[in-house]
Scaffold this motif. Structure first.
Motif, PDB file in Angstrom:
ATOM      1  N   GLY A 137       0.828  -1.211   0.000  1.00 28.52           N
ATOM      2  CA  GLY A 137       0.000   0.000   0.000  1.00 28.52           C
ATOM      3  C   GLY A 137       0.856   1.252   0.000  1.00 28.52           C
ATOM      4  N   LYS A 138       1.920   1.227   0.800  1.00 32.94           N
ATOM      5  CA  LYS A 138       2.840   2.368   0.890  1.00 32.94           C
ATOM      6  C   LYS A 138       3.489   2.629  -0.477  1.00 32.94           C
ATOM      7  CE  LYS A 138       5.508   2.133   4.623  1.00 32.94           C
ATOM      8  NZ  LYS A 138       6.709   1.739   5.405  1.00 32.94           N
ATOM      9  N   GLU A 139       3.888   1.540  -1.140  1.00 32.27           N
ATOM     10  CA  GLU A 139       4.565   1.658  -2.431  1.00 32.27           C
ATOM     11  C   GLU A 139       3.623   2.219  -3.507  1.00 32.27           C
ATOM     12  OE1 GLU A 139       7.795   1.159  -3.024  1.00 32.27           O
ATOM     13  OE2 GLU A 139       7.662   1.440  -5.202  1.00 32.27           O
ATOM     14  N   PHE A 140       2.387   1.733  -3.544  1.00 30.72           N
ATOM     15  CA  PHE A 140       1.422   2.282  -4.521  1.00 30.72           C
ATOM     16  C   PHE A 140       1.198   3.776  -4.254  1.00 30.72           C
ATOM     17  CE2 PHE A 140      -0.625  -2.104  -5.252  1.00 30.72           C
ATOM     18  CZ  PHE A 140      -0.077  -2.225  -6.518  1.00 30.72           C
ATOM     19  N   ALA A 141       1.061   4.123  -2.976  1.00 31.83           N
ATOM     20  CA  ALA A 141       0.811   5.527  -2.620  1.00 31.83           C
ATOM     21  C   ALA A 141       1.978   6.392  -3.089  1.00 31.83           C
ATOM     22  CB  ALA A 141       0.615   5.648  -1.115  1.00 31.83           C
ATOM     23  N   ALA A 142       3.212   5.888  -2.914  1.00 27.28           N
ATOM     24  CA  ALA A 142       4.391   6.661  -3.331  1.00 27.28           C
ATOM     25  C   ALA A 142       4.440   6.821  -4.849  1.00 27.28           C
ATOM     26  CB  ALA A 142       5.658   5.973  -2.829  1.00 27.28           C
ATOM     27  N   ARG A 143       4.112   5.743  -5.567  1.00 28.28           N
ATOM     28  CA  ARG A 143       4.211   5.811  -7.035  1.00 28.28           C
ATOM     29  C   ARG A 143       3.167   6.736  -7.651  1.00 28.28           C
ATOM     30  NH1 ARG A 143       6.429   0.176  -9.604  1.00 28.28           N
ATOM     31  NH2 ARG A 143       7.785  -0.431  -7.873  1.00 28.28           N
ATOM     32  N   PHE A 144       2.002   6.868  -6.996  1.00 23.45           N
ATOM     33  CA  PHE A 144       0.933   7.677  -7.598  1.00 23.45           C
ATOM     34  C   PHE A 144       0.690   8.982  -6.839  1.00 23.45           C
ATOM     35  CE2 PHE A 144       0.114   3.439  -9.342  1.00 23.45           C
ATOM     36  CZ  PHE A 144      -0.113   3.741 -10.683  1.00 23.45           C
ATOM     37  N   VAL A 145       1.673   9.383  -6.028  1.00 25.69           N
ATOM     38  CA  VAL A 145       1.475  10.542  -5.148  1.00 25.69           C
ATOM     39  C   VAL A 145       1.157  11.827  -5.919  1.00 25.69           C
ATOM     40  CG1 VAL A 145       3.930  11.171  -4.981  1.00 25.69           C
ATOM     41  CG2 VAL A 145       2.397  11.692  -3.088  1.00 25.69           C
ATOM     42  N   ASN A 146       1.676  11.966  -7.133  1.00 22.93           N
ATOM     43  CA  ASN A 146       1.478  13.224  -7.870  1.00 22.93           C
ATOM     44  C   ASN A 146       0.277  13.237  -8.799  1.00 22.93           C
ATOM     45  OD1 ASN A 146       3.742  14.449  -6.740  1.00 22.93           O
ATOM     46  ND2 ASN A 146       5.093  13.342  -8.167  1.00 22.93           N
ATOM     47  N   GLU A 147      -0.568  12.232  -8.709  1.00 23.38           N
ATOM     48  CA  GLU A 147      -1.669  12.114  -9.687  1.00 23.38           C
ATOM     49  C   GLU A 147      -2.999  12.661  -9.175  1.00 23.38           C
ATOM     50  OE1 GLU A 147      -1.149  11.307 -12.668  1.00 23.38           O
ATOM     51  OE2 GLU A 147       0.757  10.246 -12.643  1.00 23.38           O
ATOM     52  N   GLY A 148      -3.030  13.181  -7.976  1.00 20.30           N
ATOM     53  CA  GLY A 148      -4.281  13.738  -7.431  1.00 20.30           C
ATOM     54  C   GLY A 148      -5.406  12.716  -7.379  1.00 20.30           C
ATOM     55  N   ILE A 149      -5.054  11.489  -6.990  1.00 23.85           N
ATOM     56  CA  ILE A 149      -6.049  10.403  -6.957  1.00 23.85           C
ATOM     57  C   ILE A 149      -7.100  10.694  -5.869  1.00 23.85           C
ATOM     58  CG2 ILE A 149      -6.377   7.888  -6.659  1.00 23.85           C
ATOM     59  CD1 ILE A 149      -4.462   8.410  -8.949  1.00 23.85           C
ATOM     60  N   THR A 150      -8.378  10.491  -6.221  1.00 22.76           N
ATOM     61  CA  THR A 150      -9.452  10.713  -5.241  1.00 22.76           C
ATOM     62  C   THR A 150     -10.127   9.410  -4.817  1.00 22.76           C
ATOM     63  OG1 THR A 150     -11.120  11.001  -6.970  1.00 22.76           O
ATOM     64  CG2 THR A 150      -9.979  12.992  -6.200  1.00 22.76           C
ATOM     65  N   LYS A 151      -9.904   8.345  -5.583  1.00 28.11           N
ATOM     66  CA  LYS A 151     -10.580   7.084  -5.253  1.00 28.11           C
ATOM     67  C   LYS A 151      -9.812   5.894  -5.832  1.00 28.11           C
ATOM     68  CE  LYS A 151     -14.877   7.500  -4.356  1.00 28.11           C
ATOM     69  NZ  LYS A 151     -16.314   7.760  -4.413  1.00 28.11           N
ATOM     70  N   ILE A 152      -9.847   4.786  -5.089  1.00 25.92           N
ATOM     71  CA  ILE A 152      -9.255   3.545  -5.599  1.00 25.92           C
ATOM     72  C   ILE A 152     -10.389   2.604  -5.965  1.00 25.92           C
ATOM     73  CG2 ILE A 152      -7.875   1.511  -4.988  1.00 25.92           C
ATOM     74  CD1 ILE A 152      -6.179   3.361  -3.250  1.00 25.92           C
ATOM     75  N   VAL A 153     -10.252   1.961  -7.122  1.00 31.79           N
ATOM     76  CA  VAL A 153     -11.237   0.972  -7.554  1.00 31.79           C
ATOM     77  C   VAL A 153     -10.519  -0.352  -7.737  1.00 31.79           C
ATOM     78  CG1 VAL A 153     -12.669   0.264  -9.510  1.00 31.79           C
ATOM     79  CG2 VAL A 153     -12.881   2.580  -8.615  1.00 31.79           C
TER      80      VAL A 153
END
Ligand code: 5GP
Length: 194
Positions: A39-55
């Motif tokens: 989870g930490k790794e996914f969060a780090a990789r997509f930190v700059n994408e302004g993600i609002t939801k995970i599907v």
């Protein structure tokens, strides 16, 4: 991601040239501390994408998705594979052929959990031929939301999924990338991200 690769080497079982079994930490029993790192790794990789939801999609996508959601502080929605008595709202649906079960399921998410303003990260446990991920992309697009990327725990790079998703212009981030499962052995693609 080295920790994940080590876990695959020590506990994964190659069932055939096409299928890897990881029931001891991902698909049946779940290793929470490994999921935490994932989870930490996914969060780090997509930190700059302004993600609002995970599907994601039930059931094996839920554990890695929920940990990413925790680190990103955003909600996680999982697509259901079967119609449920409680899933009576307006639904977004797509047809998905299962690689491991060899059956086609209608997957669905209630419309109210996806908004056209959402910037969505799709997460799943495995990427093989891309059917599950493509079904999720279709559902997200039906809602008018934007797919910002796909996070995969284990990608089997010798199958067609990654190529299909990249052809659609989607960013795919896989934490372990398997080049081959031949001769009962797992071989990884060297990943420069690490
Ligand atoms: P795809 O839809 O990309 O063809 O296949 C991905 C889905 O099939 C994943 O959600 C996963 O549940 C399952 N899957 C595909 N390949 C494997 C595999 O080698 N091992 C396991 N355990 N599941 C797989």
């Amino acid at each position: 991601m080295r920790l994940l690769e080590e876990k695959i080497i020590s506990e994964g079982r190659v069932l055939s040239d096409q299928v890897l079994k990881v029931d001891s930490f991902l698909n049946h029993q779940i290793d929470p501390s490994l999921m935490n790192e994932i989870g930490k790794e996914f969060a780090a990789r997509f930190v700059n994408e302004g993600i609002t939801k995970i599907v994601t999609i039930e059931s094996s996508g839920i554990a890695p998705a929920i940990m990413a959601g925790l680190y990103m502080n955003i909600p996680v929605v999982f697509a259901r594979k079967r119609k449920s008595l409680t899933l009576t709202d307006d639904l977004l649906t797509a047809s998905v052929h299962s690689f491991t079960k060899n059956e086609t399921n209608e997957i669905s998410i209630a419309k109210k959990y996806l908004d056209s303003n959402d910037r969505v990260l799709i997460i799943d446990d495995f990427l093989a031929n891309g059917q599950a991920a493509l079904g999720l992309v279709e559902i997200v697009q039906q809602s008018g939301a934007q797919v910002m990327g796909i996070g995969i725990v284990i990608e089997k790079s010798f199958q067609k999924g990654t190529e299909k998703l990249k052809e659609l212009g989607l960013r795919v981030e896989s934490l372990a990338r398997i080049a081959s499962l031949t001769n009962g052995e797992v071989q990884f693609i060297n990943d420069k991200v690490e």
